[in-house]
Design an enzyme around this catalytic site. Structure first.
Site, short mmCIF file in Angstrom:
data_model
loop_
_atom_site.label_atom_id
_atom_site.label_comp_id
_atom_site.label_asym_id
_atom_site.label_seq_id
_atom_site.Cartn_x
_atom_site.Cartn_y
_atom_site.Cartn_z
N HIS A 1 -14.54 3.42 -0.22
CA HIS A 1 -13.57 2.38 0.10
C HIS A 1 -12.38 2.92 0.87
CE1 HIS A 1 -15.30 -0.11 -3.47
NE2 HIS A 1 -16.05 -0.18 -2.38
N THR B 1 -15.83 2.82 -13.85
CA THR B 1 -15.99 1.71 -12.93
C THR B 1 -16.57 0.52 -13.68
OG1 THR B 1 -16.92 0.95 -10.83
CG2 THR B 1 -18.29 2.42 -12.13
N SER B 2 -16.09 -0.67 -13.30
CA SER B 2 -16.59 -1.90 -13.94
C SER B 2 -17.93 -2.31 -13.35
CB SER B 2 -15.56 -3.03 -13.77
OG SER B 2 -15.31 -3.23 -12.38
N CYS C 1 0.53 2.68 16.55
CA CYS C 1 -0.34 3.79 16.98
C CYS C 1 0.31 4.54 18.13
CB CYS C 1 -1.70 3.21 17.42
SG CYS C 1 -2.84 4.46 18.05
N TYR D 1 0.83 -1.22 0.00
CA TYR D 1 0.00 0.00 0.00
C TYR D 1 0.86 1.26 0.00
CZ TYR D 1 -4.44 -2.42 0.17
OH TYR D 1 -5.54 -3.19 -0.18
N1 APR Z 1 -11.51 6.43 -18.54
C1 APR Z 1 -12.67 5.85 -18.12
N2 APR Z 1 -12.78 4.53 -17.79
C2 APR Z 1 -11.66 3.79 -17.89
C3 APR Z 1 -10.42 4.31 -18.32
C4 APR Z 1 -10.37 5.69 -18.64
N3 APR Z 1 -9.23 6.27 -19.06
N4 APR Z 1 -9.50 3.29 -18.32
C5 APR Z 1 -10.15 2.19 -17.89
N5 APR Z 1 -11.45 2.48 -17.65
C6 APR Z 1 -12.51 1.59 -17.14
C7 APR Z 1 -12.33 0.13 -17.45
O1 APR Z 1 -12.96 -0.17 -18.71
C8 APR Z 1 -13.10 -0.52 -16.28
O2 APR Z 1 -14.48 -0.70 -16.62
O3 APR Z 1 -12.46 1.70 -15.73
C9 APR Z 1 -12.99 0.51 -15.16
C10 APR Z 1 -12.06 0.07 -14.04
O4 APR Z 1 -12.67 -1.04 -13.42
P1 APR Z 1 -11.93 -1.68 -12.14
O5 APR Z 1 -10.48 -1.82 -12.44
O6 APR Z 1 -12.75 -2.88 -11.76
O7 APR Z 1 -12.05 -0.55 -11.02
P2 APR Z 1 -13.31 -0.26 -10.09
O8 APR Z 1 -14.59 -0.46 -10.84
O9 APR Z 1 -13.08 1.08 -9.49
O10 APR Z 1 -13.17 -1.39 -8.94
C11 APR Z 1 -14.10 -1.30 -7.86
O11 APR Z 1 -12.90 -3.09 -6.76
O12 APR Z 1 -10.84 -4.03 -6.23
C12 APR Z 1 -11.90 -3.27 -5.74
O13 APR Z 1 -11.80 -1.74 -3.99
C13 APR Z 1 -11.43 -1.91 -5.32
O14 APR Z 1 -12.57 0.22 -5.52
C14 APR Z 1 -12.19 -0.95 -6.22
C15 APR Z 1 -13.40 -1.77 -6.61
#
Ligand code: APR
Length: 253
Positions: free
Chosen positions: A120, A197-198, A156, A68
Site C-alpha cells: 500500500h 491484519t483484519s 514537484c 498524512y
Molecule cells: N498485535 C497484533 N494484532 C493487533 C494488535 C497487536 N498489538 N492490535 C490490534 N491488532 C489487530 C486487530 O485485532 C485487527 O485485526 O490488528 C488488526 C488491524 O486491522 P486493521 O486496522 O483493519 O488494519 P489492516 O488489516 O492493516 O488494514 C488493511 O486497510 O484501511 C486500509 O490501507 C489500509 O493497509 C490498510 C488496510
C-alpha cells in the site's frame, strides 16, 4: 507459560522459506493507530472517504496532505517494537524470508528488515500527480502536528504538479511489481505468518489465502478473531510484540 499454542514452536522451527505478512496491528505497540480497532482505529475517528481517496485529494489537497503529514509525524516519533525486531531476527535466521506489509510506516525498515514489500505504498515515498518521486518535507521536529492541521502539499521540482502521499488510496490499483512479488513469495513459501491484519481489504488480504492454497502452513498472530481464522493452521491469540519474539527464538542461531 508460553504465549504459543502447542505445536507452533516446532512447526515454525521447521520453516525454511518464510513469508511475514503484516498489517496495522504490527505497529499498534509502537503507538501507531490501526484502522479498524474500535474507538482507537483511524476509521473510527476519521472518514476514510474524505481522506484516503483520489477524489478527496483533488477536492481538498491541503486537508489530505495535512492529515498524512500528521500520520507521518506520529510514525517519526514512534519506535519499532519487539515484534518488528523479531521479524528482522527471523530474516537473519532464515535468509530468503520475505516481508510483505500493508503498512505505510517505516518501522520494519528501522528495525532492520532489508526490503519489505509495501503493498500500500509508504508515507516516506511521496510522488507528484504525474508520478515523479518526491522527497518527504524536511522534519520540522517541533511541528505540533495536530490531526486537523491543513498543509499545502509541495510542488514537484521536475514538473510543478502537486505532490501527493505515496500511499494506495481506496479505489486505486496496488503497485503491480509489489503485488506480483508478494504473490510469488506466497506461492513458494512453506510458512506464512500473518500478523496484525483484519484480512478484509483486497487484494492484499488474498496473500495469506494464496499461501494456504499453495500448501503453506499459515500461522496467524492476532488478539482478535478475523476471517483469516479459516485459513490458518495455527492461530496465536496474542499481540505482535508478545508472539513474534517467542517464534523468532525457535529458529535458533
Ligand atoms: N498485535 C497484533 N494484532 C493487533 C494488535 C497487536 N498489538 N492490535 C490490534 N491488532 C489487530 C486487530 O485485532 C485487527 O485485526 O490488528 C488488526 C488491524 O486491522 P486493521 O486496522 O483493519 O488494519 P489492516 O488489516 O492493516 O488494514 C488493511 O486497510 O484501511 C486500509 O490501507 C489500509 O493497509 C490498510 C488496510
Amino acid at each position: 507459560d508460553s504465549v504459543l499454542p502447542p505445536g507452533a514452536a516446532d512447526t515454525f522451527a521447521r520453516a525454511r522459506r518464510v513469508v511475514v505478512f503484516t498489517g496495522a496491528g504490527m505497529s499498534a505497540e509502537s503507538g501507531v493507530p490501526t484502522f479498524r480497532d474500535d474507538l482507537t482505529g483511524l476509521w473510527a475517528r476519521f472518514d476514510a472517504h474524505r481522506l484516503a481517496t483520489p477524489e478527496a485529494f483533488d477536492d481538498d489537497p491541503d486537508l489530505v496532505w495535512g492529515w498524512y503529514e500528521w500520520r507521518r509525524a506520529r510514525v517519526r516519533k514512534a519506535q519499532p517494537n519487539a515484534g518488528h525486531a523479531a521479524v528482522a531476527a527471523i530474516e537473519a535466521a532464515r535468509p530468503g524470508t520475505v516481508v510483505v506489509t500493508q503498512n505505510v510506516d517505516d518501522l520494519h525498515e528501522r528495525a532492520g528488515s532489508r526490503a519489505p514489500i509495501h503493498l500500500h505504498g509508504s508515507l516516506f515515498a511521496p510522488r507528484c500527480l504525474a508520478g515523479h518521486p518526491a522527497d518527504p518535507p524536511p522534519d520540522d521536529a517541533d511541528a505540533d502536528l495536530d490531526d486537523g492541521r491543513r498543509m499545502s502539499p509541495p510542488r514537484c521540482t521536475r514538473c510543478g504538479a502537486l505532490v501527493r502521499p505515496g500511499v494506495v488510496w481506496f479505489g486505486e490499483a496496488l503497485p503491480e511489481a509489489a503485488l506480483a512479488a508478494a504473490y510469488e513469495a506466497a506461492t513458494t513459501c512453506d510458512v506464512l505468518l500473518t500478523v496484525g491484519t483484519s484480512g478484509v481489504v483486497y487484494p492484499a488480504a488474498e496473500i495469506p489465502r494464496v499461501a494456504a492454497r499453495a500448501g503453506a502452513t499459515v500461522i496467524q498472530i492476532n488478539p482478535e478473531p478475523t476471517p483469516l481464522d479459516a485459513v490458518c493452521a495455527i492461530n496465536i491469540r496474542a499481540s505482535a510484540a508478545q508472539a513474534l519474539p517467542a517464534l523468532a527464538i525457535t529458529l535458533g542461531d
